[in-house]
Design a protein around this motif. Structure first.
Motif, PDB file in Angstrom:
ATOM      1  N   LEU A 153     -27.348  38.221  65.876  1.00  0.00           N
ATOM      2  CA  LEU A 153     -27.632  39.548  66.424  1.00  0.00           C
ATOM      3  C   LEU A 153     -28.742  39.477  67.458  1.00  0.00           C
ATOM      4  O   LEU A 153     -28.674  40.111  68.518  1.00  0.00           O
ATOM      5  N   ARG A 154     -29.776  38.701  67.139  1.00  0.00           N
ATOM      6  CA  ARG A 154     -30.889  38.545  68.075  1.00  0.00           C
ATOM      7  C   ARG A 154     -30.411  37.888  69.373  1.00  0.00           C
ATOM      8  O   ARG A 154     -30.810  38.287  70.475  1.00  0.00           O
ATOM      9  N   GLU A 155     -29.520  36.900  69.227  1.00  0.00           N
ATOM     10  CA  GLU A 155     -28.975  36.223  70.401  1.00  0.00           C
ATOM     11  C   GLU A 155     -28.167  37.193  71.263  1.00  0.00           C
ATOM     12  O   GLU A 155     -28.275  37.195  72.495  1.00  0.00           O
ATOM     13  N   LYS A 156     -27.359  38.049  70.616  1.00  0.00           N
ATOM     14  CA  LYS A 156     -26.555  39.020  71.357  1.00  0.00           C
ATOM     15  C   LYS A 156     -27.445  40.031  72.080  1.00  0.00           C
ATOM     16  O   LYS A 156     -27.171  40.424  73.211  1.00  0.00           O
ATOM     17  N   ARG A 157     -28.507  40.467  71.397  1.00  0.00           N
ATOM     18  CA  ARG A 157     -29.426  41.414  72.022  1.00  0.00           C
ATOM     19  C   ARG A 157     -30.088  40.812  73.253  1.00  0.00           C
ATOM     20  O   ARG A 157     -30.246  41.470  74.283  1.00  0.00           O
ATOM     21  N   GLU A 158     -30.486  39.539  73.127  1.00  0.00           N
ATOM     22  CA  GLU A 158     -31.107  38.867  74.263  1.00  0.00           C
ATOM     23  C   GLU A 158     -30.129  38.768  75.428  1.00  0.00           C
ATOM     24  O   GLU A 158     -30.495  38.963  76.586  1.00  0.00           O
ATOM     25  N   LYS A 207     -28.912  32.638  53.408  1.00  0.00           N
ATOM     26  CA  LYS A 207     -28.657  31.845  54.611  1.00  0.00           C
ATOM     27  C   LYS A 207     -27.721  32.585  55.561  1.00  0.00           C
ATOM     28  O   LYS A 207     -27.924  32.595  56.772  1.00  0.00           O
ATOM     29  N   GLU A 208     -26.680  33.196  54.981  1.00  0.00           N
ATOM     30  CA  GLU A 208     -25.711  33.912  55.805  1.00  0.00           C
ATOM     31  C   GLU A 208     -26.370  35.113  56.486  1.00  0.00           C
ATOM     32  O   GLU A 208     -26.104  35.414  57.651  1.00  0.00           O
ATOM     33  N   THR A 209     -27.249  35.791  55.746  1.00  0.00           N
ATOM     34  CA  THR A 209     -27.978  36.923  56.326  1.00  0.00           C
ATOM     35  C   THR A 209     -28.862  36.462  57.477  1.00  0.00           C
ATOM     36  O   THR A 209     -28.941  37.122  58.519  1.00  0.00           O
ATOM     37  N   ALA A 210     -29.523  35.319  57.277  1.00  0.00           N
ATOM     38  CA  ALA A 210     -30.383  34.774  58.329  1.00  0.00           C
ATOM     39  C   ALA A 210     -29.559  34.398  59.560  1.00  0.00           C
ATOM     40  O   ALA A 210     -29.970  34.633  60.698  1.00  0.00           O
ATOM     41  N   ARG A 211     -28.371  33.803  59.326  1.00  0.00           N
ATOM     42  CA  ARG A 211     -27.509  33.437  60.459  1.00  0.00           C
ATOM     43  C   ARG A 211     -27.064  34.684  61.216  1.00  0.00           C
ATOM     44  O   ARG A 211     -27.039  34.707  62.450  1.00  0.00           O
ATOM     45  N   LEU A 265     -28.184  27.261  67.415  1.00  0.00           N
ATOM     46  CA  LEU A 265     -26.747  27.505  67.476  1.00  0.00           C
ATOM     47  C   LEU A 265     -25.975  26.222  67.190  1.00  0.00           C
ATOM     48  O   LEU A 265     -24.971  26.222  66.473  1.00  0.00           O
ATOM     49  N   ILE A 266     -26.469  25.102  67.754  1.00  0.00           N
ATOM     50  CA  ILE A 266     -25.804  23.822  67.535  1.00  0.00           C
ATOM     51  C   ILE A 266     -25.916  23.387  66.083  1.00  0.00           C
ATOM     52  O   ILE A 266     -24.981  22.868  65.487  1.00  0.00           O
ATOM     53  N   SER A 267     -27.098  23.631  65.476  1.00  0.00           N
ATOM     54  CA  SER A 267     -27.403  23.081  64.156  1.00  0.00           C
ATOM     55  C   SER A 267     -27.101  24.045  63.016  1.00  0.00           C
ATOM     56  O   SER A 267     -27.619  23.876  61.920  1.00  0.00           O
TER      57      SER A 267
END
Length: 653
Positions: free
Chosen positions: A612-617, A603-607, A95-97
C-alpha cells in the motif's frame, strides 16, 4: 549484492574458488554488473539463465535491482556494505526479497539501520574480534599541508610500502597528482575512479596491488573490496567532505597486515562545518580495532535516528530527543507485536536414551540426525536434498506438505521414517514456541515408591502477553490438559510465581501480568523508564540463554525456577519410553499452530502495508508528474507566472 564493481568482482572470484563448478559444492556462479544491461547480448543471456534457475548464486551490483529482473527461486539475499545503498534502493530490495531470508553486512550501519537493530525491529550480531596480529591504525586529524603529505608518504616509501591518496571528487584527481609529482618527482602514481572505462578501475587497482606503482590516487571507489597488505598509509584530502561511514571504511583499507598503519584525515579549515568537525573528532577518538559499531553510534548521535517509514535516513529523533523517541518506539513495537516469540535455532532435548534428540553427534557418540533410507529415496543427491529440507522446515505445516510430496513421488513412508518425522514435528513446535531446552526434573517418589519426574520445557522469551494471545484461540481459553505454564514472580502482577494449570478454566487477566500488554506502569517518569530498562535487560538475557542452551548437558546445571516454562507433570513414569515424543507433540501442537498462523498473518499484514505504501508513493509520483505536464500545457512555469487579481475578467472556456 555489492555496491561497487570492485567489490562484486572480488566476491565473484572468492565464491567461484570456494563454491564453483570445480569444487565439491559444484555451484553455478555468475556475475552481473554495470555494462551488462538487458539490451546487451551478454546481459540478456545471463538474465535468461538467472530467470530459469540455471544460475544458483548471483553476485552483482545495482544491476540486480533493475526493473524486470526475475529470479527462478530466490531463497537468500546477502547485502554487503549495506550502508552504501539508499532507502529507495532498499525499498526495491523489499519487493525482491518478499518471503526471502536477508542478511545485511556493514562495518558502520547508517543511523536508520542502527536504530532498527537497537530497537528490536531487526536482529543484529556484532563481530568485535579482529584477525590475529592486527594493530590499531594510528589516526591523525589535521589541516591540509604539503609538508605533512610529504612526511607521511616519505615514511611509508622508506619502509618499502605503498600509499593510498583519496580525494572526494574526480575533478580533484589531476590537481592532487600534480601536487604529489611536485613533492616526489618521478614517483609512480596511478588513478582509479568510477568514470573510467568498463573494468578500468579494477585493472588499475590490480596493477597497483602487484607493486607496479607507489601511490594509488582514487576517489571512494576503493572504499570497499580493496585488500592490499603492502599498503599501510592512507591520506584523505578534504576529509570534511566525507561521511563518517566512508571515513571509517577508507581507514579500514590500511592496517591489513602486522605492520603499523597510519591514516591522515586532512581537512580544509575554511570548509569545516560544525557537524564535519564532530565527524572528524570522532575519527580521531575512535581508532581501536572493531570500533565500527561505536562509530555508527556516534554517527547516530550526530545525525539523529531517521524515519523508519519514510525515505529520510537521519534526523527524525532529534525533534523529540533520542531517549524519548526510542522509548516510544519500543512501546509501540511491543503493542504491535503480540506474538513476537523468539524463534529458537535448535532445541536441546535431554531425555533418557536421547529420545527426541536430533543432534548430529550426541555425547553417546551416536548420530540422531534425521535420515532417509536409501531404499526409500535411492538417488543420493535427491535424498540429501529432502533430508536438508526436512531439517530446515520451520513449521509442522511445511513438514506435512513435504511428506505429502514424498508419498506422491516415492510411495508410502516407512514406519521408521515416520517415527523420526514425529521428532522433527516436535522440534518444529518447540522452536516456534521459543523452547530452547527440554529435560526431566526429579520430583521425588509417589506412594508406591515410584520416581516421579516432570518434563520441563524452558522458554526464556515467553511472556504473559504471548500466552494470553495463544489462549484466546484455544477451545477452552486455557492450555490443554496436562500442559502447565509457569512464570517467575518478576512477570506477574502479584509479585509471586504463577502456574497456569492446563485444562483448568481460570481468569488469566487476574492471574497474569496483562494490564497494558507490556506490564509497565503508565505513570511515566523515572519509574517507568526503570521498568523499560529492566524489560530490555530481560529480553537480552533471554537471547543469551537461548544461544547457550546447547551447552547444557544436565537440567541440574540451571535454576529452572528463574525461567518461564511449560511443564508436563509426571512424564515419568506415566508415559513409557518411546512414547514421550508423541505425548509432547500432542500437547504442544495446538499452541504451535496458533503461533505460526498468527505470525504468518502478521507477516501478510506487513506485506500488505508495504504494498500500500508503495502504491501511494507511485500515485504521488504520478500526480507530481501530471501536475508538471498540466503546468506546461497552461504555459505556467517558474520563469513567468500569470497573476490574476479579483478584478481580472476570466475568459469564457
Amino acid at each position: 549484492l555489492a555496491p561497487t564493481g570492485v567489490l562484486a568482482a572480488q566476491h565473484f572470484k572468492n565464491t567461484l574458488n570456494r563454491m564453483g563448478p570445480d569444487t565439491d559444492f559444484n555451484v553455478n556462479v555468475a556475475l552481473l554488473r554495470g555494462g551488462m544491461g538487458k539490451n546487451t547480448k551478454a546481459g540478456r543471456e545471463l538474465r535468461e539463465r538467472i530467470a530459469s534457475g540455471e544460475v544458483q548464486l548471483i553476485v552483482g551490483t545495482h544491476a540486480l535491482l533493475t526493473q524486470g529482473m526475475q529470479f527462478g527461486d530466490l531463497g537468500l539475499l546477502v547485502v554487503d556494505e549495506e550502508q552504501r545503498f539508499g532507502v529507495k534502493q532498499k525499498e526495491r530490495l523489499k519487493l525482491i526479497s518478499n518471503g526471502v531470508d536477508v542478511l545485511t553486512l556493514s562495518a558502520t550501519p547508517i543511523p536508520r539501520t542502527l536504530q532498527m537493530s537497537l530497537s528490536g525491529i531487526r536482529d543484529t550480531s556484532t563481530i568485535r574480534s579482529p584477525p590475529p596480529m592486527r594493530k590499531a591504525t594510528k589516526s591523525y586529524v589535521q589541516d591540509f599541508s604539503e609538508e605533512l603529505v610529504k612526511e607521511a608518504i616519505s615514511r611509508e616509501l622508506a619502509r618499502g610500502g605503498q600509499c593510498y591518496y583519496v580525494v572526494p571528487r574526480i575533478a580533484q584527481l589531476d590537481e592532487a597528482e600534480q601536487t604529489i609529482q611536485k613533492l616526489f618527482p618521478g614517483i609512480r602514481v596511478i588513478q582509479a575512479h568510477g568514470r573510467m572505462p568498463r573494468g578500468g578501475a579494477e585493472e588499475n587497482v590490480a596493477a597497483f596491488a602487484e607493486g607496479a606503482h607507489d601511490i594509488l590516487l582514487a576517489t571512494t571507489v576503493i572504499e570497499n573490496g580493496v585488500d592490499i597488505p603492502t599498503v599501510n598509509t592512507i591520506i584523505i584530502q578534504n576529509a570534511q567532505a566525507f561521511g563518517m561511514s566512508t571515513l571509517y571504511q577508507l581507514r579500514g583499507r590500511v592496517g591489513r597486515s602486522d605492520l603499523q598503519a597510519y591514516a591522515y584525515f586532512l581537512a580544509n579549515e575554511e570548509s569545516v562545518t560544525e557537524t564535519a568537525a564532530l565527524r572528524l573528532q570522532a575519527m580521531g577518538e575512535l581508532h581501536q580495532l572493531g570500533s565500527g559499531f561505536d562509530v555508527a553510534n556516534r554517527d547516530l548521535e550526530i545525525r539523529g535516528a531517521g524515519s523508519l517509514l519514510g525515505t529520510e535516513q537521519s534526523g527524525m529523533a532529534a525533534k523529540v530527543g533520542f531517549d524519548l523517541y526510542m522509548r516510544m518506539l519500543k512501546k509501540s513495537i511491543r503493542q504491535l507485536r503480540g506474538m513476537d516469540l523468539p524463534l529458537v535455532p535448535r532445541t536441546n532435548v535431554l531425555l533418557p536414551n536421547w529420545e527426541g534428540s536430533i543432534e548430529v553427534a550426541g555425547p553417546d557418540g551416536v548420530s540422531h540426525a534425521f535420515k532417509i533410507s536409501k531404499a526409500y529415496i535411492p538417488d543420493d543427491d535427491e535424498r540429501q536434498k529432502q533430508e536438508t529440507a526436512t531439517r530446515l522446515s520451520e513449521s509442522t505445516a511445511k513438514l506435512v506438505d513435504l511428506t505429502n510430496l514424498w508419498k506422491k513421488q516415492y510411495g508410502p513412508i516407512p514406519a521408521k521414517i515416520q517415527g523420526r518425522l514425529k521428532t522433527m514435528h516436535l522440534h518444529a513446535c518447540t522452536r516456534r514456541l521459543g523452547i530452547d531446552l527440554v529435560g526431566l526434573i526429579d520430583m521425588g517418589t509417589d506412594d508406591n515408591g515410584m520416581t516421579r519426574m516432570d518434563c520441563i520445557l524452558r522458554s526464556p522469551g515467553l511472556r504473559p502477553r504471548h500466552l494470553a494471545n495463544i489462549c484466546k484461540s484455544l477451545p477452552r481459553g486455557v492450555p490443554p490438559k496436562g500442559l502447565n505454564v509457569c512464570f517467575p514472580d518478576r512477570f506477574t502482577m502479584t509479585g509471586e510465581a504463577q502456574e497456569i494449570v492446563g485444562g483448568k478454566k481460570q481468569d488469566l487477566d487476574a492471574t497474569l501480568l496483562l494490564a497494558n500488554d507490556s506490564g509497565l506502569s503508565s505513570s511515566g517518569g523515572d519509574d517507568e523508564q526503570e521498568e523499560w530498562d529492566a524489560l530490555d535487560e530481560e529480553e537480552v538475557e533471554a537471547m543469551k540463554e537461548i544461544s547457550s542452551a546447547l551447552r547444557v548437558q544436565d537440567m541440574n546445571e540451571i535454576d529452572i525456577e528463574q525461567y518461564p516454562r511449560f511443564v508436563i507433570s509426571n512424564l515419568v513414569p506415566d508415559i513409557p519410553e518411546g512414547q514421550r515424543v508423541d505425548r509432547m507433540l500432542k500437547l504442544l501442537l495446538p499452541l504451535s499452530k496458533i503461533v505460526y498462523e498468527k505470525q504468518e498473518k502478521d507477516k501478510e499484514t506487513a506485506r500488505a502495508a508495504a504494498d500500500l505504501r508503495e502504491k501511494r508513493e507511485m500515485m504521488k509520483k504520478k500526480k507530481k508528474e501530471q501536475d508538471a505536464i498540466d503546468k506546461t500545457n497552461f504555459g505556467i512555469n517558474n520563469q513567468g507566472a500569470v497573476t490574476l487579481d479579483s478584478t481580472t475578467a476570466y475568459p469564457n472556456f
